[in-house]
Structures are given as structure tokens and as C-alpha cells.
Design a protein around this motif. Structure first.
Motif, PDB file in Angstrom:
ATOM      1  N   SER A 244       0.892  -1.271  -0.066  1.00 48.57           N
ATOM      2  CA  SER A 244       0.094   0.142  -0.103  1.00 48.57           C
ATOM      3  C   SER A 244       1.051   1.262   0.011  1.00 48.57           C
ATOM      4  CB  SER A 244      -1.090  -0.083   1.081  1.00 48.57           C
ATOM      5  OG  SER A 244      -0.237   0.084   2.456  1.00 48.57           O
ATOM      6  N   ILE A 245       1.993   1.306   0.574  1.00 51.73           N
ATOM      7  CA  ILE A 245       2.934   2.361   0.555  1.00 51.73           C
ATOM      8  C   ILE A 245       3.505   2.623  -0.961  1.00 51.73           C
ATOM      9  CG2 ILE A 245       5.217   3.100   1.397  1.00 51.73           C
ATOM     10  CD1 ILE A 245       3.119   3.072   3.588  1.00 51.73           C
ATOM     11  N   VAL A 246       3.742   1.534  -1.397  1.00 53.66           N
ATOM     12  CA  VAL A 246       4.196   1.847  -2.839  1.00 53.66           C
ATOM     13  C   VAL A 246       3.183   2.385  -3.948  1.00 53.66           C
ATOM     14  CG1 VAL A 246       5.110   0.295  -4.864  1.00 53.66           C
ATOM     15  CG2 VAL A 246       5.666  -0.225  -2.586  1.00 53.66           C
ATOM     16  N   ILE A 247       1.931   1.666  -3.541  1.00 53.29           N
ATOM     17  CA  ILE A 247       0.858   2.126  -4.289  1.00 53.29           C
ATOM     18  C   ILE A 247       0.526   3.623  -3.935  1.00 53.29           C
ATOM     19  CG2 ILE A 247      -1.847   1.862  -4.416  1.00 53.29           C
ATOM     20  CD1 ILE A 247      -1.685  -0.999  -3.857  1.00 53.29           C
ATOM     21  N   SER A 248       0.852   4.209  -2.810  1.00 50.89           N
ATOM     22  CA  SER A 248       0.326   5.449  -2.808  1.00 50.89           C
ATOM     23  C   SER A 248       1.549   6.299  -3.059  1.00 50.89           C
ATOM     24  CB  SER A 248       0.381   5.926  -1.144  1.00 50.89           C
ATOM     25  OG  SER A 248       1.528   5.520  -0.552  1.00 50.89           O
ATOM     26  N   ILE A 249       2.550   5.913  -3.559  1.00 46.46           N
ATOM     27  CA  ILE A 249       3.516   6.623  -4.256  1.00 46.46           C
ATOM     28  C   ILE A 249       3.296   6.827  -5.762  1.00 46.46           C
ATOM     29  CG2 ILE A 249       6.139   6.606  -4.729  1.00 46.46           C
ATOM     30  CD1 ILE A 249       6.647   5.362  -2.175  1.00 46.46           C
ATOM     31  N   LEU A 250       2.943   5.427  -6.240  1.00 43.47           N
ATOM     32  CA  LEU A 250       2.785   5.351  -7.856  1.00 43.47           C
ATOM     33  C   LEU A 250       1.548   5.789  -8.525  1.00 43.47           C
ATOM     34  CD1 LEU A 250       4.994   2.300  -8.575  1.00 43.47           C
ATOM     35  CD2 LEU A 250       5.670   4.513  -8.778  1.00 43.47           C
ATOM     36  N   GLU A 251       0.411   5.720  -7.477  1.00 47.85           N
ATOM     37  CA  GLU A 251      -0.963   6.034  -7.825  1.00 47.85           C
ATOM     38  C   GLU A 251      -1.388   7.220  -6.896  1.00 47.85           C
ATOM     39  OE1 GLU A 251      -3.337   2.561  -8.270  1.00 47.85           O
ATOM     40  OE2 GLU A 251      -1.700   1.088  -8.809  1.00 47.85           O
ATOM     41  N   ASP A 252      -2.667   7.699  -7.364  1.00 47.41           N
ATOM     42  CA  ASP A 252      -3.292   8.825  -6.911  1.00 47.41           C
ATOM     43  C   ASP A 252      -4.309   8.234  -5.803  1.00 47.41           C
ATOM     44  OD1 ASP A 252      -3.882  11.295  -5.920  1.00 47.41           O
ATOM     45  OD2 ASP A 252      -5.118  11.956  -8.031  1.00 47.41           O
ATOM     46  N   ILE A 253      -4.113   7.490  -5.014  1.00 45.57           N
ATOM     47  CA  ILE A 253      -4.890   6.930  -3.963  1.00 45.57           C
ATOM     48  C   ILE A 253      -4.113   7.027  -2.479  1.00 45.57           C
ATOM     49  CG2 ILE A 253      -6.474   5.762  -5.399  1.00 45.57           C
ATOM     50  CD1 ILE A 253      -4.962   3.105  -4.631  1.00 45.57           C
ATOM     51  N   SER A 254      -4.608   6.782  -1.530  1.00 45.89           N
ATOM     52  CA  SER A 254      -3.666   7.009  -0.207  1.00 45.89           C
ATOM     53  C   SER A 254      -4.877   6.403   0.805  1.00 45.89           C
ATOM     54  CB  SER A 254      -3.536   8.394   0.137  1.00 45.89           C
ATOM     55  OG  SER A 254      -4.696   9.243   0.381  1.00 45.89           O
ATOM     56  N   GLY A 255      -4.336   6.297   2.064  1.00 42.80           N
ATOM     57  CA  GLY A 255      -4.967   5.848   3.306  1.00 42.80           C
ATOM     58  C   GLY A 255      -5.897   4.406   3.076  1.00 42.80           C
ATOM     59  N   ARG A 256      -7.050   4.420   3.538  1.00 42.15           N
ATOM     60  CA  ARG A 256      -7.744   2.901   3.590  1.00 42.15           C
ATOM     61  C   ARG A 256      -7.951   2.642   1.970  1.00 42.15           C
ATOM     62  NH1 ARG A 256     -13.144   1.864   2.766  1.00 42.15           N
ATOM     63  NH2 ARG A 256     -13.658   4.175   2.920  1.00 42.15           N
TER      64      ARG A 256
END
Length: 359
Positions: A244-256
Motif C-alpha cells: 500500500s505504501i508503494v501504491i500511494s507513491i505510484l498511484e493517486d490514492i491513499s489511506g484506506r
């Protein structure tokens, strides 16, 4: 997402700047980050979705060799300082940790759990981890997040066959820092919730067995069963949190939302993720044990060897952390590719079904 395969030794340079020499805007970079067909694995006949844990490790080494100057800069400026503070227990308040461990032992003893050496060690480790994390939190949300973000950015630049640029990275980190921090705090809350739930279950089950009249040595068995279940759940949670940390870096989503997307992406890749995390945890635990024995606790000679053993072990620990960050980024691309291929297959099947006339 189909991936074009390149040769292991073939290195291509791709210019991401436009014809006027200006830097690529952030939204263009993010779009290329997610769906660009130019991103390629380094090994011939090797697609992202077909990699196992060992092949991911080899891929991480190839990525490290491609732009080693950038990764070494990340290692020495961001990871090594944090590793030195963490290994040396510089911010660990021993009196506070001892007080907390004593309270945990009293709670366990009052619930009927026998205070065996293993359980005492678990209470001490949990209290030290809690106190250390509390005092280290400012360093985690700065050095740790920056090291993860810069490593993921460098990996993505490598797959685009370009090199790490400081100016572009600072432009990107300024845009993603808020969602990265929010995702990290959400991850911390998830991990804390898992540990708290484990403690509640242990105390509750021990109280039930003690109320039913079971002897203390019999209460150990349900404790072990609950512990094994917790280990499995906690290991899967760690994989989800790291992704999820990697996703928040590469994609425009965060948190839950990032955590939920991470849990959906790892479907079918859980075993690979477990092997990656297990290998990294063993390596870091081994170096941490060596540091504690050779540096923190001087059990031989006059301790003069700490002058060179300490920095060496800090470097070894930091290097394992760097490899783990790189492998987490590669694991994201594997999960993303596998998920995209499954979605494409479902769409093709739906299209074929609509084309077949009903009888």
C-alpha cells in the motif's frame, strides 16, 4: 498491462524531456508510471507476472546495478542514519520499557498465563518495540518515508530506462507527500490494531480457560494456537501494508483506499510476498542480533572492535533494507501486471460471450 521484454544486459536510454528541453509534467510522469508500455523487465523471456521470489531478488540486483549511484545515495543519506539510530537503541528509554514489560507480565499472570521464559521475553520485546517506535516515529515519517519514496521512484525510472534526477524527484515528492504520510499513518493503525486484537484474544482465552479450572501449563497450548494464527494474519498484513505504501507513491490514492487496493492486488501472489518479507525479516533480524551481541553488549576483549564492526553492521542492515524496498517495488509491478492480465482476460471472455448468439 502487457510488458515488453528486454535482454538482461541491454540498457536503453529514453529521454523523458520534451523537444523544448523542459521537464515532463508530474501528471505525465504518473501516467507513464502506471500504464506505460515502455517499462520492461531486465531479463529476456521474463514477464513481471511470472516471477517468483528468487527471480524478484535477481531483478532487484539488476536494478541496483543499472543506477547504482542513485541507490547508494539513498542508502547513505536516508537509510544508514535511520538504521544507526534503530540498531543502537539510542532513543529507547529502558526504564519506561521495563515498566511497560512489568505491567504486561502482571496482566498475563492475572489471566492465568504461566510466566515462562519465552513469554517473559515476548513481553520484554513487545514493550521495547512499543517504546522505541513511539520515540522513533518522527524519524520514520521523514527518513523512512523519503527512502521508500526515492527507492520506488528510482525503480520506476529504471524500468523506463532513464536515470534518477533529484529535481524531478523533489517535484514528485512535493505532490505525493500528503497521501504518502496519510497512508503510512493508516498502515501504523492497522498494525497496532492487529497487535491489540492479538493481546485481547490471548487475555480473553486465558481467562476463559483459567475460569474453567485448567492448570496453568494447559493454558499455554491455546496461547500457542492463537499465536500461530496471529503470525499468519500479521504476515499477510505486513505484505498488504508494504504494498500500500508503494501504491500511494505510484498511484493517486491513499489511506484506506490504498490498503484495500493492495489487498486486492496481492491475490494469487501472497506466497511470493510472504517469501520476500520472510527473507528480508530473517536478514534484518540476523544483522540486528549480531549488532546487539558485538556492539551493544561487549562480551569479549576491550570492545575496541566496535569502531569498525558497528559501521559495518549498520551498512549491512541498511543494504538489506534497500534491497527490501526495491523488491517491494518490483512486487508491485508484478501484482499490477497480473491483475491487469486477469482483467483483460475477463473482458475478452465477456466479449466472446456477447458475440455468441443465444440458442
Amino acid at each position: 498491462m502487457e510488458v515488453t521484454v528486454g535482454h538482461c544486459e541491454q540498457i536503453e536510454s529514453i529521454d523523458l524531456n520534451n523537444s523544448d528541453g523542459e521537464e515532463t509534467p508530474l501528471h505525465v510522469f504518473e501516467m507513464e508510471t502506471l500504464d506505460s508500455d515502455r517499462r520492461r523487465s531486465f531479463c529476456i523471456d521474463q514477464q513481471f507476472d511470472s516471477m517468483d521470489a528468487l527471480e524478484i531478488l535477481r531483478e532487484a540486483v539488476r536494478i541496483l546495478r543499472y543506477d547504482n549511484s542513485a541507490f547508494m545515495l539513498i542508502l547513505f543519506l536516508l537509510i544508514c542514519p535511520l538504521s544507526a539510530i534503530s540498531l543502537s537503541n539510542l532513543l529507547l528509554d529502558q526504564s519506561l520499557a521495563k515498566s511497560l514489560s512489568t505491567k504486561l507480565m502482571l496482566v498475563g499472570q492475572s489471566s492465568g498465563l504461566p510466566m515462562k521464559p519465552l513469554i517473559k521475553k515476548l513481553c520484554i520485546s513487545l514493550s521495547e518495540m512499543t517504546v522505541s517506535f513511539t520515540f522513533m516515529l518522527p524519524f520514520y515519517i521523514t527518513f523512512s518515508l523519503l527512502s521508500k519514496a526515492s527507492t520506488v521512484y528510482a525503480v520506476d525510472c529504471t524500468y523506463l530506462r532513464t536515470h534518477f534526477h533529484n529535481s524531478k524527484f523533489f517535484a514528485v515528492i512535493g505532490k505525493i507527500w500528503k497521501r504518502l504520510l496519510w497512508t503510512y499513518l493508516s498502515v501504523c493503525m492497522l498494525i497496532i490494531s492487529c497487535i491489540a486484537l492479538f493481546l485481547v484474544f490471548v487475555i480473553g482465552i486465558c481467562n476463559v480457560f483459567s475460569y474453567l479450572g485448567f492448570p496453568p501449563h494447559m493454558i499455554t497450548y491455546p496461547f500457542v494456537v492463537v499465536g500461530l494464527v496471529f503470525v499468519v494474519i500479521f504476515a499477510n498484513s505486513i505484505i498488504v501494508c508494504k504494498l500500500s505504501i508503494v501504491i500511494s507513491i505510484l498511484e493517486d490514492i491513499s489511506g484506506r483506499r490504498a490498503i484495500l487496493k493492495s489487498s486486492s492486488l496481492i491475490q494469487g501472489q501472497i506466497q511470493v510476498g510472504l517469501l520476500i518479507s520472510f527473507g528480508s525479516m530473517i536478514g534484518m533480524a540476523f544483522v540486528e542480533g549480531l549488532y546487539d551481541h558485538r556492539v551493544n553488549t561487549v562480551s569479549y576483549g576491550d570492545g575496541s572492535s566496535r569502531l569498525w564492526e558497528g559501521p559495518l553492521l549498520v551498512f549491512m542492515y541498511s543494504f538489506i533494507v534497500l534491497i527490501d524496498h526495491i523488491m517491494s517495488a518490483v512486487f508491485y509491478f508484478i501484482c499490477k501486471s497480473s491483475s491487469s492480465m486477469e482483467t483483460s482476460e475477463k473482458e475478452d471472455q465477456a466479449l466472446v460471450a456477447t458475440m455468441i448468439p443465444s440458442a
